[in-house]
Design an enzyme around this catalytic site. Structure first.
Site, mmCIF file in Angstrom:
data_model
loop_
_atom_site.group_PDB
_atom_site.id
_atom_site.type_symbol
_atom_site.label_atom_id
_atom_site.label_comp_id
_atom_site.label_asym_id
_atom_site.label_seq_id
_atom_site.Cartn_x
_atom_site.Cartn_y
_atom_site.Cartn_z
ATOM 1 N N ASP A 1 -26.524 -16.548 28.572
ATOM 2 C CA ASP A 1 -26.167 -15.930 27.325
ATOM 3 C C ASP A 1 -24.851 -16.477 26.810
ATOM 4 O OD1 ASP A 1 -28.296 -14.081 27.444
ATOM 5 O OD2 ASP A 1 -27.411 -12.738 28.491
ATOM 6 N N ASP B 1 -21.716 -15.480 32.470
ATOM 7 C CA ASP B 1 -22.956 -14.675 32.552
ATOM 8 C C ASP B 1 -23.392 -14.259 33.845
ATOM 9 O OD1 ASP B 1 -25.454 -13.659 32.220
ATOM 10 O OD2 ASP B 1 -26.401 -15.357 31.381
ATOM 11 N N ASP C 1 -29.792 -12.891 38.252
ATOM 12 C CA ASP C 1 -29.070 -12.687 36.723
ATOM 13 C C ASP C 1 -30.156 -12.218 35.695
ATOM 14 O OD1 ASP C 1 -26.712 -12.498 35.291
ATOM 15 O OD2 ASP C 1 -27.760 -13.977 34.181
ATOM 16 N N LEU C 2 -30.314 -11.005 35.347
ATOM 17 C CA LEU C 2 -31.151 -10.626 34.296
ATOM 18 C C LEU C 2 -30.894 -11.567 32.871
ATOM 19 C CD1 LEU C 2 -31.553 -8.401 36.245
ATOM 20 C CD2 LEU C 2 -31.879 -7.026 34.281
ATOM 21 N N ASP C 3 -32.256 -11.932 32.282
ATOM 22 C CA ASP C 3 -32.007 -12.649 31.352
ATOM 23 C C ASP C 3 -32.494 -11.734 29.979
ATOM 24 O OD1 ASP C 3 -32.398 -14.293 28.985
ATOM 25 O OD2 ASP C 3 -33.429 -15.731 30.059
ATOM 26 N N ASP D 1 -21.791 -1.062 34.511
ATOM 27 C CA ASP D 1 -20.971 -1.958 35.376
ATOM 28 C C ASP D 1 -21.252 -3.500 34.769
ATOM 29 O OD1 ASP D 1 -20.283 -2.486 38.116
ATOM 30 O OD2 ASP D 1 -22.027 -3.933 38.111
ATOM 31 N N HIS E 1 -20.207 -9.611 31.790
ATOM 32 C CA HIS E 1 -21.249 -10.828 32.238
ATOM 33 C C HIS E 1 -22.586 -10.551 31.531
ATOM 34 C CE1 HIS E 1 -18.600 -11.645 35.552
ATOM 35 N NE2 HIS E 1 -18.461 -10.337 35.533
ATOM 36 N N GLU F 1 -17.076 -1.161 32.297
ATOM 37 C CA GLU F 1 -16.370 -1.982 33.225
ATOM 38 C C GLU F 1 -15.953 -3.401 32.749
ATOM 39 O OE1 GLU F 1 -16.264 -3.936 37.940
ATOM 40 O OE2 GLU F 1 -17.923 -3.798 36.598
#
Length: 272
Positions: free
Chosen positions: A181, A192, A198-200, A229, A233, A259
């Site tokens: 991202d 990211d 790692d979620l897209d 959280d 990112h 955060e």
């Protein structure tokens, strides 16, 4: 003014009794005049009862299914969690949930795909192109058996990981057909990727799943707000829509805190 307590710390005993301990402490919370308490992540994480909760495995498992070595999470069962929130409300205290959307960990199976290797200190710098890798990205949740949601997460839902099972090497891998991202913190040129899978957030199915879970979670728990959280990112635009929908669902403005680790005040102001 709200007076809020962080009602946990990293080194709590992994005995599955924290929700019950907090429930027993509610009279003291009331005497202190607390407005609300921030609860740790309630979903089943990759290391089961040994996991503090930030290695998200199955969002729909609040300590209800035998997964990752136990039914309970580090803090207790779903029944304990819901009873704690109920008792807090009966005593005029709000409960805030810790929401971990940046990544998932503890996948049930691997997939073989193509990926580009990125530099650790510069996530836009390509070290190797079109590498065939084996990655832990398939989440089938066999212990839950499709209850509440039967979606299977695969590499389609993620941008990258940091481990190649085929070579047993730790390296930053950006999946073919996916890109980090742009709208994230610029540490490491692009921050990211933090950990795990790692979620897209550009993938519609990923966003739809998080929305489905959010509605289910609020309906199930009657939670009052959220601690988000690792927001530095996550696409800076993402949570606006998700939170707008939660506010509409809750029929009130929830308390929300994010955060964002940075010593640059301008970055925080920009995010806000």
């Amino acid at each position: 003014m709200k007076v809020i307590l962080q009602a946990f710390e990293w080194y709590l005993p992994a005995d599955g009794k924290h929700w019950k301990r907090l429930a027993q402490t509610i009279p003291d919370f009331k005497k202190l005049g607390l407005s609300g308490i921030w609860l740790p992540p309630a979903s089943k994480a990759a290391s089961g009862m040994e996991d503090v909760g930030y290695g998200t495995y199955d969002l729909f498992d609040l300590g209800e299914f035998d997964q990752k070595g136990s039914v309970a999470t580090k803090y207790g069962t779903k029944e304990d969690y819901l009873e704690l929130i109920k008792q807090l409300h009966e005593n005029g205290i709000e409960a805030y949930a810790d929401i971990v959307f940046n990544h998932m960990m503890g996948a049930d199976d691997t997939e073989v795909i193509e990926a580009d290797v990125k530099a650790e200190d510069d996530r836009l710098n390509e070290v190797e192109s079109d590498k065939t890798v084996e990655v832990w990205t398939k989440f089938t949740f066999p212990g839950r058996k499709g209850k509440y949601d039967d979606y299977i997460w695969t590499s389609h839902n993620f941008t990258g990981v940091d481990y190649d099972e085929r070579t047993e090497e730790n390296e930053i891998l950006e999946f073919e057909g996916h890109e980090w991202d742009d709208n994230v913190d610029n540490e490491n040129n692009n921050f990211d990727f933090l950990m795990g899978a790692d979620l897209d957030f550009s993938v519609p199915e990923t966003v739809a799943q998080l929305e489905k879970w959010g509605k289910w979670f609020v309906d199930t728990t009657q939670i009052d707000g959220f601690r988000l959280d690792a927001i530095k990112h996550i696409d800076f635009e993402y949570f606006k829509t998700w939170l707008d929908k939660r506010q509409e669902q809750m029929e009130k403005e929830p308390f929300v805190v994010g955060e964002y680790w940075s010593d640059d005040i301008e970055k925080l102001e920009y995010y806000l």
